[in-house]
Enzyme design. Structure first.
Site, PDB file in Angstrom:
ATOM      1  N   HIS A   1       0.823  -1.212   0.000  1.00  0.00           N
ATOM      2  CA  HIS A   1       0.000   0.000   0.000  1.00  0.00           C
ATOM      3  C   HIS A   1       0.859   1.266   0.000  1.00  0.00           C
ATOM      4  O   HIS A   1       2.010   1.274   0.463  1.00  0.00           O
ATOM      5  CB  HIS A   1      -0.927   0.019   1.216  1.00  0.00           C
ATOM      6  CG  HIS A   1      -0.190   0.050   2.528  1.00  0.00           C
ATOM      7  ND1 HIS A   1       0.317   1.204   3.082  1.00  0.00           N
ATOM      8  CD2 HIS A   1       0.140  -0.953   3.389  1.00  0.00           C
ATOM      9  CE1 HIS A   1       0.923   0.932   4.227  1.00  0.00           C
ATOM     10  NE2 HIS A   1       0.829  -0.376   4.437  1.00  0.00           N
TER      11      HIS A   1
ATOM     12  N   GLU B   1      -3.063  -7.123   6.768  1.00  0.00           N
ATOM     13  CA  GLU B   1      -1.838  -6.878   7.527  1.00  0.00           C
ATOM     14  C   GLU B   1      -1.692  -7.886   8.665  1.00  0.00           C
ATOM     15  O   GLU B   1      -2.675  -8.482   9.121  1.00  0.00           O
ATOM     16  CB  GLU B   1      -1.899  -5.452   8.093  1.00  0.00           C
ATOM     17  CG  GLU B   1      -0.773  -5.038   9.031  1.00  0.00           C
ATOM     18  CD  GLU B   1       0.586  -4.962   8.361  1.00  0.00           C
ATOM     19  OE1 GLU B   1       1.123  -6.041   8.015  1.00  0.00           O
ATOM     20  OE2 GLU B   1       1.095  -3.845   8.198  1.00  0.00           O
TER      21      GLU B   1
END
Length: 300
Positions: A48, A136
Site C-alpha cells: 500500500h 496486515e
C-alpha cells in the site's frame, strides 16, 4: 481352494504391477504446454501507498488498524504507481492485456487500489476481489505506542518470524493463512480462470507480501529474515518463465519422474529482488548454509 488362492494372489500381483507402472512409467499427468500457456503472465504485488500510520505511529492508538487511510502523499504515490504499471504493461503487450486485482480489505489498500485503477482503461480492467487473507499482520487491537515499542524490542530478542504479538499474530501465523490463500489461487490459475494475456496485481502489506514470496518460492526462515519491506506503492513482479525454459525444466523433471509445479513456472524479477533489499545470490548462499548445517547434524 489352492487354485483359487493362487488366482487371487496372481490377480493382486497384477494389480500391484499395474499401479507401479502407472506411477513409475512416466504416465502421470504433468503440466502440458497448453496448461503453461493458460497461466497468467505475471503476479504483481504492491505494498500500500503511504498511510497516516506511516507518518505518525500514534495513529494506531486511536484508529483501528483496518481503518487507517492514506496520507495526501500516499494518494499521489498510488496514482503514480498506476501510471508506471500501465506504461510497463503497454510497453510489453500494447493494448492487448488484462489486469485482475486482489486487495486486502484494509482502508489503505482499498484506497491504493483506487489510485492505481485510475490509470487503466476499462477494457484492460478484468475485475477486483477483496481477500481477507491478504490483510496486515495483526498486532493486537488499539496499539499503545509505548507498549508496541516494548513488544518490538522483545520481538528482536525472541526472533522476528516466530514472535507473536499479544492478542495478535506472529510471522508464522501469517504464513499459515497465506498458505491457504496460495492453494486457492493456484487452483484458480490451473482451472483457467485467468487467461494467458491476464496478469494479477495484489495490493497488500509489507510483511504479508514477503511471507507470500517466502511460501511461493519455498524460502527458508533464514531467507525470509534477509528480506525487508519494499517502498510504499512499488510493484514487486513475479513473472512466468519463457516457454523454452518451461520445456527444459519439464523434461529435466520428467527424467526424474517428477512434475513441474505451477510455482516452478515463475521467477522473481532481479529488479524486484533489489527492491526487497537482497540479491538472489544471498538467498542461495543462505539456503546452502542451512542445508550444510542440516547435513552435518544428520551425519552426527
Amino acid at each position: 481352494s489352492s487354485s483359487s488362492s493362487s488366482s487371487t494372489s496372481n490377480s493382486g500381483n497384477s494389480d500391484s504391477s499395474s499401479i507401479s507402472k502407472s506411477i513409475y512409467s512416466g504416465s502421470y499427468k504433468g503440466m502440458t504446454r497448453e496448461d503453461f500457456r493458460a497461466l497468467p503472465d505475471k503476479v504483481m504485488m504492491v505494498r500500500h501507498a503511504e498511510s497516516t500510520g506511516n507518518v505518525d505511529f500514534t495513529t494506531y492508538s486511536q484508529t483501528p488498524d483496518y481503518e487507517v487511510p492514506l496520507s495526501a502523499l500516499g494518494w499521489e504515490q498510488a496514482v503514480a504507481c498506476g501510471l508506471t504499471m500501465r506504461q510497463e504493461m503497454e510497453q510489453e503487450y500494447g493494448q492487448d492485456y488484462k489486469l485482475f486485482f486482489m486487495t486486502s480489505p484494509y482502508c489503505r489498500t482499498r484506497q491504493t487500489f483506487v489510485g492505481i485503477r485510475q490509470a487503466f482503461l476499462d477494457e484492460n480492467f478484468a475485475g477486483v476481489q477483496e481477500e481477507v487473507q491478504l490483510r496486515e499482520q495483526d498486532f493486537g487491537n488499539f496499539q499503545n505506542p509505548d507498549k508496541i515499542k516494548a513488544d518490538l524490542a522483545e520481538r528482536n530478542r525472541f526472533g522476528r518470524f516466530y514472535y507473536r504479538f499479544p492478542d495478535g499474530e506472529s510471522g508464522s501465523d501469517v504464513y499459515n493463512r497465506i498458505s491457504i490463500f496460495e492453494d486457492h489461487l493456484i487452483r484458480d490459475m490451473k482451472s483457467g480462470r485467468f487467461t494467458s494475456n491476464t496478469s494479477l496485481c495484489m495490493v497488500t502489506h509489507g510483511l504479508t507480501m514477503r511471507v507470500f514470496l517466502m511460501r511461493w518460492f519455498n524460502w527458508t526462515v533464514e531467507n525470509f529474515l534477509q528480506v525487508y519491506n519494499p517502498a510504499n506503492a512499488t510493484p514487486i513482479v513475479i513473472e512466468k518463465i519463457s516457454e523454452q525454459e518451461f520445456i527444459k525444466r519439464n523434461n529435466c523433471l520428467r527424467e526424474r519422474r517428477q512434475t513441474l509445479q505451477v510455482k516452478n513456472a515463475y521467477r522473481l524479477r532481479p529488479e524486484s529482488m533489489t527492491l526487497l533489499g537482497v540479491s538472489a545470490r544471498a538467498l542461495l548462499v543462505c539456503c546452502w548454509c542451512v542445508l550444510t548445517v542440516l547435513a552435518a547434524d544428520k551425519a552426527k
